[in-house]
Scaffold this motif. Structure first.
Motif, PDB file in Angstrom:
ATOM      1  N   VAL A  88      -4.331  -4.501  -1.590  1.00  0.00           N
ATOM      2  CA  VAL A  88      -3.411  -3.781  -2.470  1.00  0.00           C
ATOM      3  C   VAL A  88      -2.010  -3.934  -1.896  1.00  0.00           C
ATOM      4  CG1 VAL A  88      -2.774  -1.540  -3.443  1.00  0.00           C
ATOM      5  CG2 VAL A  88      -5.180  -2.091  -3.079  1.00  0.00           C
ATOM      6  N   LYS A  89      -1.125  -4.541  -2.671  1.00  0.00           N
ATOM      7  CA  LYS A  89       0.274  -4.730  -2.269  1.00  0.00           C
ATOM      8  C   LYS A  89       0.381  -5.364  -0.875  1.00  0.00           C
ATOM      9  CE  LYS A  89       1.921  -0.979  -5.143  1.00  0.00           C
ATOM     10  NZ  LYS A  89       2.558   0.315  -5.212  1.00  0.00           N
ATOM     11  N   HIS A  90      -0.319  -6.455  -0.675  1.00  0.00           N
ATOM     12  CA  HIS A  90      -0.299  -7.233   0.567  1.00  0.00           C
ATOM     13  C   HIS A  90      -0.822  -6.456   1.773  1.00  0.00           C
ATOM     14  CE1 HIS A  90       1.726 -10.460  -1.481  1.00  0.00           C
ATOM     15  NE2 HIS A  90       2.630  -9.606  -1.929  1.00  0.00           N
ATOM     16  N   GLU A 131      -6.237   3.330  -8.594  1.00  0.00           N
ATOM     17  CA  GLU A 131      -5.070   3.393  -7.726  1.00  0.00           C
ATOM     18  C   GLU A 131      -5.440   4.079  -6.411  1.00  0.00           C
ATOM     19  OE1 GLU A 131      -0.590   5.323  -7.797  1.00  0.00           O
ATOM     20  OE2 GLU A 131      -1.661   5.025  -9.674  1.00  0.00           O
TER      21      GLU A 131
END
Length: 147
Positions: A88-90, A131
């Motif tokens: 998630v997001k690098h 999320e």
């Protein structure tokens, strides 16, 4: 106030064994559906799992072919020790428990002058594609109430 470690232990104890307790095949998973089926899109040994570099390097078992999988296309990966990580997001988050609520952890190092301390951050999501939220009583209660 309950600590997140206590909350995590209580949740895992109440929910019992999960699919994450089963060993997943090593390799890169492009979607959560592949995780559920235990069928990685790129099976093999994940050589480097530095998501910030933009790709994962996978060496196929048997043929030893090297594949570079962009992290933007990958849901996550399983390493040779059968640990599952979601990207998630690098950032790579270790999946510690998988059920309707998925629990994650990752180490975080904080620098205090010349000293550095590493601690474990804990997160959760509703489902494999949900999320990520910090694992706190308040956030967990909010997200479960919103279901």
């Amino acid at each position: 106030m309950l600590s997140s470690s206590f909350l995590l232990a209580a949740f895992v104890a109440l929910s019992g064994p999960s699919a994450a307790d089963a060993q997943l095949q090593p390799g890169v998973y492009l979607s959560s559906a592949e995780v559920v089926r235990n069928a990685p899109a790129r099976p093999g040994h994940v050589e480097r799992h530095q998501p910030a570099r933009g790709h994962l390097v996978v060496v196929a078992d048997g043929t030893h072919a090297v594949h570079h999988v962009p992290t933007a296309h990958a849901w996550g990966f399983a390493n040779a020790e059968h640990q599952v990580f979601r990207l998630v997001k690098h950032q790579a988050y270790l999946v510690t428990h998988q059920d309707s609520v998925v629990l994650y952890s990752r180490p975080r190092t904080v620098q205090y002058g010349r000293n550095a301390n590493t601690f474990t951050e804990q997160f959760f999501s509703i489902g494999l594609d949900g999320e990520l939220y910090p694992l706190t009583r308040r956030k967990l209660r909010q997200q479960l109430a919103a279901r």
